[in-house]
Design a protein around this motif. Structure first.
Motif, PDB file in Angstrom:
ATOM      1  N   ALA A 264     -31.136 -13.825-131.114  1.00 34.14           N
ATOM      2  CA  ALA A 264     -32.594 -13.937-130.963  1.00 34.14           C
ATOM      3  C   ALA A 264     -32.960 -14.728-129.703  1.00 34.14           C
ATOM      4  CB  ALA A 264     -33.187 -14.589-132.206  1.00 34.14           C
ATOM      5  N   LYS A 265     -32.241 -15.848-129.469  1.00 33.47           N
ATOM      6  CA  LYS A 265     -32.529 -16.652-128.270  1.00 33.47           C
ATOM      7  C   LYS A 265     -32.195 -15.884-126.994  1.00 33.47           C
ATOM      8  CE  LYS A 265     -31.946 -21.158-130.460  1.00 33.47           C
ATOM      9  NZ  LYS A 265     -31.179 -22.456-130.478  1.00 33.47           N
ATOM     10  N   VAL A 266     -31.103 -15.183-127.023  1.00 37.20           N
ATOM     11  CA  VAL A 266     -30.733 -14.402-125.840  1.00 37.20           C
ATOM     12  C   VAL A 266     -31.771 -13.321-125.567  1.00 37.20           C
ATOM     13  CG1 VAL A 266     -29.022 -12.773-124.951  1.00 37.20           C
ATOM     14  CG2 VAL A 266     -28.281 -14.894-126.028  1.00 37.20           C
ATOM     15  N   ILE A 267     -32.211 -12.682-126.599  1.00 36.88           N
ATOM     16  CA  ILE A 267     -33.219 -11.638-126.422  1.00 36.88           C
ATOM     17  C   ILE A 267     -34.529 -12.241-125.903  1.00 36.88           C
ATOM     18  CG2 ILE A 267     -34.632  -9.971-127.669  1.00 36.88           C
ATOM     19  CD1 ILE A 267     -32.221  -9.491-129.497  1.00 36.88           C
ATOM     20  N   SER A 268     -34.917 -13.453-126.430  1.00 41.68           N
ATOM     21  CA  SER A 268     -36.143 -14.114-125.943  1.00 41.68           C
ATOM     22  C   SER A 268     -36.014 -14.506-124.481  1.00 41.68           C
ATOM     23  CB  SER A 268     -36.428 -15.339-126.807  1.00 41.68           C
ATOM     24  OG  SER A 268     -37.583 -16.012-126.345  1.00 41.68           O
ATOM     25  N   ALA A 269     -34.860 -15.052-124.104  1.00 44.88           N
ATOM     26  CA  ALA A 269     -34.661 -15.434-122.700  1.00 44.88           C
ATOM     27  C   ALA A 269     -34.685 -14.224-121.784  1.00 44.88           C
ATOM     28  CB  ALA A 269     -33.349 -16.199-122.559  1.00 44.88           C
ATOM     29  N   GLU A 270     -34.057 -13.183-122.216  1.00 41.70           N
ATOM     30  CA  GLU A 270     -34.088 -11.960-121.415  1.00 41.70           C
ATOM     31  C   GLU A 270     -35.513 -11.426-121.279  1.00 41.70           C
ATOM     32  OE1 GLU A 270     -31.433  -9.260-123.246  1.00 41.70           O
ATOM     33  OE2 GLU A 270     -29.603 -10.235-122.513  1.00 41.70           O
ATOM     34  N   GLY A 271     -36.314 -11.588-122.298  1.00 39.72           N
ATOM     35  CA  GLY A 271     -37.718 -11.167-122.213  1.00 39.72           C
ATOM     36  C   GLY A 271     -38.516 -12.014-121.234  1.00 39.72           C
ATOM     37  N   GLU A 272     -38.222 -13.354-121.217  1.00 43.66           N
ATOM     38  CA  GLU A 272     -38.910 -14.223-120.268  1.00 43.66           C
ATOM     39  C   GLU A 272     -38.554 -13.855-118.834  1.00 43.66           C
ATOM     40  OE1 GLU A 272     -41.173 -16.463-120.722  1.00 43.66           O
ATOM     41  OE2 GLU A 272     -41.193 -16.394-122.912  1.00 43.66           O
ATOM     42  N   VAL A 273     -37.276 -13.576-118.622  1.00 44.49           N
ATOM     43  CA  VAL A 273     -36.847 -13.201-117.268  1.00 44.49           C
ATOM     44  C   VAL A 273     -37.534 -11.913-116.827  1.00 44.49           C
ATOM     45  CG1 VAL A 273     -34.871 -12.468-115.887  1.00 44.49           C
ATOM     46  CG2 VAL A 273     -34.656 -14.404-117.430  1.00 44.49           C
ATOM     47  N   SER A 276     -41.265 -12.704-116.147  1.00 47.58           N
ATOM     48  CA  SER A 276     -41.517 -13.417-114.878  1.00 47.58           C
ATOM     49  C   SER A 276     -41.393 -12.489-113.679  1.00 47.58           C
ATOM     50  CB  SER A 276     -40.560 -14.595-114.759  1.00 47.58           C
ATOM     51  OG  SER A 276     -39.223 -14.131-114.721  1.00 47.58           O
ATOM     52  N   LYS A 277     -40.419 -11.610-113.728  1.00 47.15           N
ATOM     53  CA  LYS A 277     -40.269 -10.665-112.628  1.00 47.15           C
ATOM     54  C   LYS A 277     -41.478  -9.739-112.531  1.00 47.15           C
ATOM     55  CE  LYS A 277     -35.220 -10.597-112.584  1.00 47.15           C
ATOM     56  NZ  LYS A 277     -34.005  -9.751-112.759  1.00 47.15           N
ATOM     57  N   LEU A 278     -41.961  -9.318-113.656  1.00 49.58           N
ATOM     58  CA  LEU A 278     -43.127  -8.437-113.640  1.00 49.58           C
ATOM     59  C   LEU A 278     -44.390  -9.176-113.195  1.00 49.58           C
ATOM     60  CD1 LEU A 278     -42.477  -6.425-116.940  1.00 49.58           C
ATOM     61  CD2 LEU A 278     -42.135  -5.650-114.586  1.00 49.58           C
ATOM     62  N   LEU A 279     -44.516 -10.463-113.626  1.00 50.60           N
ATOM     63  CA  LEU A 279     -45.672 -11.248-113.187  1.00 50.60           C
ATOM     64  C   LEU A 279     -45.632 -11.505-111.686  1.00 50.60           C
ATOM     65  CD1 LEU A 279     -45.975 -13.861-116.090  1.00 50.60           C
ATOM     66  CD2 LEU A 279     -47.527 -11.979-115.581  1.00 50.60           C
ATOM     67  N   GLN A 280     -44.435 -11.756-111.178  1.00 55.87           N
ATOM     68  CA  GLN A 280     -44.302 -11.956-109.744  1.00 55.87           C
ATOM     69  C   GLN A 280     -44.699 -10.706-108.967  1.00 55.87           C
ATOM     70  OE1 GLN A 280     -40.365 -13.025-108.550  1.00 55.87           O
ATOM     71  NE2 GLN A 280     -40.944 -13.499-106.433  1.00 55.87           N
ATOM     72  N   ALA A 281     -44.280  -9.577-109.433  1.00 64.63           N
ATOM     73  CA  ALA A 281     -44.662  -8.329-108.773  1.00 64.63           C
ATOM     74  C   ALA A 281     -46.158  -8.084-108.869  1.00 64.63           C
ATOM     75  CB  ALA A 281     -43.882  -7.181-109.408  1.00 64.63           C
ATOM     76  N   ALA A 282     -46.766  -8.489-110.019  1.00 63.10           N
ATOM     77  CA  ALA A 282     -48.207  -8.311-110.177  1.00 63.10           C
ATOM     78  C   ALA A 282     -48.988  -9.237-109.239  1.00 63.10           C
ATOM     79  CB  ALA A 282     -48.594  -8.567-111.619  1.00 63.10           C
TER      80      ALA A 282
END
Length: 332
Positions: A264-273, A276-282
């Protein structure tokens, strides 16, 4: 009988009775006599004795033997033999019902004659056999299931487990089933128990829980190879249940819970990454065109007004916030 003019001898039959009488008629130059069937002796009778009435003769059987009864015993034995044969022939229609049996489509009869097997298995249909000479044993050809009792054993990684299984078998050669093994069901069940112990003892707990198909195929191959000389075919073998101690169950439950938390933590961290990449592109996209910020602002107002209609929003430029802070400090 002895006379002046002639002499004659009369031979008589001797019988074991106490009666001693003689009936004879003698004429000159000719001797004729009648013998008594019980006992007679040589006697003399005058020639002019014609007034004495003859006594009745006893008829003798032509099969009787006066020399000791040997021929009479033979006749009696022959008569008893004929009576026995006639009795056997008369009993055939009555014993016909005990000489016929009907075999179903899934049954076969292993036929023994005088203790020796008589050809291949008979059936299905009507089967004839001779009483007191033939013997037969029925064999069922349908698939049967054997429930292997629970076996407590230790796996390769020293974990105590209790495993039970199910074996499906079928008879392919009835003659071998009867001749080679006393009770093929019991023999196959015992063989399955020992095979299950050896196979489970050579594998680890994780393999036992995850790779059951491999274990089932290995069990079936070993049992089928051992029961083939008996005329028994193993169609399938399934490990039905694996029981673990309570302590091992708790440890495995804790391990599974920790594994799920890690995932669950790995999946949450992967979601944050990824976010963030999508927010940076936006942000880069909005920076290139200032009008896109206004469009984003209007979209946010539409979402807020849809949820809370009593909320009033005043847009304030972000650039004005530092200037308002400086004025407050000067007033102080």
């Amino acid at each position: 009988v002895v006379g002046r003019s002639s002499r004659a001898k009369i031979s008589a039959r001797v019988w074991p009775s106490s009666r001693r009488t003689t009936d004879a008629r003698i004429t000159r130059g000719n001797v004729s006599h009648l013998t008594n069937p019980e006992y007679s002796v040589m006697s003399s009778v005058p020639l002019n004795d014609e007034k004495k009435a003859p006594r009745p003769q006893t008829e003798t059987s032509p099969y009787e033997d006066v020399s000791g009864g040997e021929e009479g015993c033979l006749i009696k034995c022959l008569r008893c033999f004929m009576i026995t044969i006639a009795t056997i022939i008369a009993m055939i229609p009555i014993s016909w019902f005990w000489c016929i049996t009907i075999l179903r489509e899934y049954e076969r009869a292993v036929h023994f004659r005088l203790g020796k097997i008589n050809g291949a298995a008979k059936g299905p249909g009507i089967f004839f056999f001779l009483p007191f000479v033939d013997e037969y044993k029925k064999v069922d050809l349908r698939i049967k299931s054997l429930d292997v009792p629970p076996q407590e054993m230790i796996t390769k990684d020293s974990v105590t487990t209790t495993v039970n299984a199910v074996v499906f078998i079928r008879v392919t050669n009835p003659n071998l089933v009867v001749l080679q093994v006393d009770d093929y069901m019991k023999a196959t069940s015992l063989l399955a128990q020992t095979t299950l112990r050896s196979v489970v003892g050579n594998c680890e707990l994780d393999e036992l829980l995850s790779s059951r198909d491999k274990i089932n195929s290995q069990l079936m191959e070993i049992i089928d190879k051992a029961t083939d000389p008996w005329g028994v075919k193993v169609f399938a073998t399934e490990v039905s249940d694996v029981k673990l101690p309570l302590s091992m169950q708790r440890a495995m439950a804790s391990q599974a819970e920790s594994e799920r938390t890690r995932r669950a933590k790995v999946i949450s961290a992967e979601g944050e990454v990824q976010a963030s990449k999508l927010l940076q592109a936006a942000a880069k996209t909005l920076q290139e065109d200032p009008l896109s910020i206004q469009l984003r602002y209007l979209q946010t107002l539409a979402q807020v007004s849809a949820e809370k209609n009593s909320t009033i929003i005043f847009p304030v430029p972000v650039d004005m916030m530092p200037a308002m802070g400086k004025r407050g400090n000067v007033a102080k």
